[in-house]
Design a protein around this motif. Sequence first.
Motif, PDB file in Angstrom:
ATOM      1  N   LYS A  50     -40.624   9.093  -7.736  1.00  0.00           N
ATOM      2  CA  LYS A  50     -39.630   8.360  -6.968  1.00  0.00           C
ATOM      3  C   LYS A  50     -38.369   8.125  -7.789  1.00  0.00           C
ATOM      4  CE  LYS A  50     -43.267   5.791  -4.564  1.00  0.00           C
ATOM      5  NZ  LYS A  50     -43.886   4.472  -4.408  1.00  0.00           N
ATOM      6  N   GLU A  51     -37.271   8.040  -7.087  1.00  0.00           N
ATOM      7  CA  GLU A  51     -36.010   7.740  -7.754  1.00  0.00           C
ATOM      8  C   GLU A  51     -35.971   6.271  -8.143  1.00  0.00           C
ATOM      9  OE1 GLU A  51     -32.931  10.392  -5.250  1.00  0.00           O
ATOM     10  OE2 GLU A  51     -34.432   9.254  -4.151  1.00  0.00           O
ATOM     11  N   THR A  52     -35.484   5.969  -9.304  1.00  0.00           N
ATOM     12  CA  THR A  52     -35.431   4.585  -9.758  1.00  0.00           C
ATOM     13  C   THR A  52     -34.293   3.847  -9.069  1.00  0.00           C
ATOM     14  OG1 THR A  52     -33.998   5.247 -11.592  1.00  0.00           O
ATOM     15  CG2 THR A  52     -36.370   5.179 -12.013  1.00  0.00           C
ATOM     16  N   GLY A  53     -34.523   2.571  -8.829  1.00  0.00           N
ATOM     17  CA  GLY A  53     -33.488   1.733  -8.253  1.00  0.00           C
ATOM     18  C   GLY A  53     -33.344   1.815  -6.753  1.00  0.00           C
ATOM     19  N   MET A  54     -34.158   2.642  -6.083  1.00  0.00           N
ATOM     20  CA  MET A  54     -34.061   2.776  -4.637  1.00  0.00           C
ATOM     21  C   MET A  54     -34.984   1.766  -3.968  1.00  0.00           C
ATOM     22  SD  MET A  54     -31.849   5.043  -3.795  1.00  0.00           S
ATOM     23  CE  MET A  54     -32.309   5.223  -2.075  1.00  0.00           C
ATOM     24  N   PRO A  55     -34.536   1.091  -2.900  1.00  0.00           N
ATOM     25  CA  PRO A  55     -35.430   0.210  -2.144  1.00  0.00           C
ATOM     26  C   PRO A  55     -36.612   0.991  -1.585  1.00  0.00           C
ATOM     27  CG  PRO A  55     -33.135  -0.107  -1.483  1.00  0.00           C
ATOM     28  CD  PRO A  55     -33.169   1.111  -2.353  1.00  0.00           C
ATOM     29  N   ARG A  56     -37.750   0.314  -1.432  1.00  0.00           N
ATOM     30  CA  ARG A  56     -38.967   0.975  -0.973  1.00  0.00           C
ATOM     31  C   ARG A  56     -39.314   0.612   0.470  1.00  0.00           C
ATOM     32  NH1 ARG A  56     -38.060   4.186  -4.573  1.00  0.00           N
ATOM     33  NH2 ARG A  56     -38.700   3.805  -6.707  1.00  0.00           N
ATOM     34  N   GLY A  57     -38.395  -0.050   1.163  1.00  0.00           N
ATOM     35  CA  GLY A  57     -38.714  -0.521   2.502  1.00  0.00           C
ATOM     36  C   GLY A  57     -39.024   0.577   3.497  1.00  0.00           C
ATOM     37  N   HIS A  58     -38.489   1.776   3.260  1.00  0.00           N
ATOM     38  CA  HIS A  58     -38.706   2.872   4.203  1.00  0.00           C
ATOM     39  C   HIS A  58     -40.133   3.390   4.186  1.00  0.00           C
ATOM     40  CE1 HIS A  58     -37.934   4.798   0.329  1.00  0.00           C
ATOM     41  NE2 HIS A  58     -38.600   5.835   0.781  1.00  0.00           N
ATOM     42  N   GLU A  59     -40.834   3.170   3.067  1.00  0.00           N
ATOM     43  CA  GLU A  59     -42.137   3.801   2.891  1.00  0.00           C
ATOM     44  C   GLU A  59     -43.150   3.322   3.919  1.00  0.00           C
ATOM     45  OE1 GLU A  59     -43.314   3.255  -1.138  1.00  0.00           O
ATOM     46  OE2 GLU A  59     -41.701   4.510  -1.945  1.00  0.00           O
ATOM     47  N   LYS A  60     -43.174   2.021   4.189  1.00  0.00           N
ATOM     48  CA  LYS A  60     -44.176   1.511   5.126  1.00  0.00           C
ATOM     49  C   LYS A  60     -43.921   2.021   6.547  1.00  0.00           C
ATOM     50  CE  LYS A  60     -41.806  -3.005   5.213  1.00  0.00           C
ATOM     51  NZ  LYS A  60     -41.176  -2.868   3.876  1.00  0.00           N
ATOM     52  N   PHE A  61     -42.658   2.214   6.902  1.00  0.00           N
ATOM     53  CA  PHE A  61     -42.358   2.758   8.229  1.00  0.00           C
ATOM     54  C   PHE A  61     -42.862   4.192   8.360  1.00  0.00           C
ATOM     55  CE2 PHE A  61     -39.296  -0.704   8.152  1.00  0.00           C
ATOM     56  CZ  PHE A  61     -39.306  -1.151   9.464  1.00  0.00           C
ATOM     57  N   LEU A  62     -42.640   4.994   7.328  1.00  0.00           N
ATOM     58  CA  LEU A  62     -43.022   6.406   7.398  1.00  0.00           C
ATOM     59  C   LEU A  62     -44.534   6.581   7.411  1.00  0.00           C
ATOM     60  CD1 LEU A  62     -40.312   7.813   4.975  1.00  0.00           C
ATOM     61  CD2 LEU A  62     -40.398   8.085   7.460  1.00  0.00           C
ATOM     62  N   ARG A  63     -45.229   5.777   6.597  1.00  0.00           N
ATOM     63  CA  ARG A  63     -46.693   5.868   6.614  1.00  0.00           C
ATOM     64  C   ARG A  63     -47.252   5.317   7.926  1.00  0.00           C
ATOM     65  NH1 ARG A  63     -46.268   5.220   0.818  1.00  0.00           N
ATOM     66  NH2 ARG A  63     -47.316   7.006  -0.181  1.00  0.00           N
ATOM     67  N   ALA A  64     -46.641   4.239   8.421  1.00  0.00           N
ATOM     68  CA  ALA A  64     -47.098   3.683   9.698  1.00  0.00           C
ATOM     69  C   ALA A  64     -46.886   4.671  10.836  1.00  0.00           C
ATOM     70  CB  ALA A  64     -46.369   2.374   9.992  1.00  0.00           C
ATOM     71  N   ALA A  65     -45.801   5.454  10.761  1.00  0.00           N
ATOM     72  CA  ALA A  65     -45.562   6.461  11.803  1.00  0.00           C
ATOM     73  C   ALA A  65     -46.750   7.409  11.917  1.00  0.00           C
ATOM     74  CB  ALA A  65     -44.285   7.247  11.486  1.00  0.00           C
ATOM     75  N   TYR A  66     -47.262   7.861  10.784  1.00  0.00           N
ATOM     76  CA  TYR A  66     -48.392   8.783  10.815  1.00  0.00           C
ATOM     77  C   TYR A  66     -49.687   8.069  11.171  1.00  0.00           C
ATOM     78  CZ  TYR A  66     -45.753  12.840   9.555  1.00  0.00           C
ATOM     79  OH  TYR A  66     -44.874  13.896   9.614  1.00  0.00           O
ATOM     80  N   ALA A  67     -49.788   6.779  10.855  1.00  0.00           N
ATOM     81  CA  ALA A  67     -50.952   6.016  11.305  1.00  0.00           C
ATOM     82  C   ALA A  67     -50.963   5.937  12.834  1.00  0.00           C
ATOM     83  CB  ALA A  67     -50.928   4.614  10.705  1.00  0.00           C
ATOM     84  N   TRP A  68     -49.779   5.704  13.438  1.00  0.00           N
ATOM     85  CA  TRP A  68     -49.698   5.678  14.902  1.00  0.00           C
ATOM     86  C   TRP A  68     -49.991   7.062  15.485  1.00  0.00           C
ATOM     87  CZ3 TRP A  68     -50.290   1.569  17.533  1.00  0.00           C
ATOM     88  CH2 TRP A  68     -49.795   0.339  17.097  1.00  0.00           C
ATOM     89  N   LEU A  69     -49.603   8.115  14.782  1.00  0.00           N
ATOM     90  CA  LEU A  69     -49.915   9.457  15.271  1.00  0.00           C
ATOM     91  C   LEU A  69     -51.424   9.675  15.305  1.00  0.00           C
ATOM     92  CD1 LEU A  69     -48.702  12.156  16.242  1.00  0.00           C
ATOM     93  CD2 LEU A  69     -48.833  12.949  13.867  1.00  0.00           C
ATOM     94  N   MET A  70     -52.143   9.119  14.320  1.00  0.00           N
ATOM     95  CA  MET A  70     -53.595   9.220  14.331  1.00  0.00           C
ATOM     96  C   MET A  70     -54.187   8.430  15.497  1.00  0.00           C
ATOM     97  SD  MET A  70     -54.174  11.300  11.859  1.00  0.00           S
ATOM     98  CE  MET A  70     -52.613  12.014  12.412  1.00  0.00           C
TER      99      MET A  70
END
Length: 225
Positions: free
Chosen positions: A129-149
Amino acid sequence: AWLCVGAVVNLALVSVMAFSGQSYIPAPADDLLLHIYGVGFTVSFIFGMSVRTLPTFLGLPALSARGVNLAFVALNAGLAVRLVGMALGDSAPHGGVALATAGAALEVAAFVTFAVALRVFSPGQPWVKETGMPRGHEKFLRAAYAWLMVAAALDAAFTVMSVTGLGGAGFYGGNALRHTQGLGFVTFAIFGMAARVIPVFSGTRLHAPGLLTPIFALMVAGTGL
């Protein structure tokens, strides 16, 4: 390619409406059109973007190229077979249902295979991961695939119900499935990608990263309800 197919089908259906005097597209044809756009275009588009960006954005392990290719074949074959089955409908006793069922099974297999091949639920590697970047996007992207399941599970359940004579998805079940795919998968994916790339494209930091967590909670609760 599926967007172009959807455009042609849409034009044909609207033309039928114009010459027949109907004010709406009948449900079977409408379901077919929505499936072309929803799965054929939108899901395929997000899968393509995911292959290109998510390994970096989430710090994922190397994806399985073979699994991605298998998912691609299963998804497109399933779509084609399912759409033929939906188009035949009751005009071909058992044949239309059998094709739609086989297509649904291939689509479900494609969803699960792609998520596994992408390793989207694997823990992120911090050194990628790039340093200094916020991580807020990660939970949305993983949740998207959880909803796909979840959507895959619903589709499989409704398909089994249809084959065993329990009525299938019906009006409400079909809408629930489309809602799980459209709001659960598509919108979560868009929110996650937007939070990650729009600040970069605009050359600024995310204005209020702290709002991503309550937005995420509201989205999960709203979609689930």
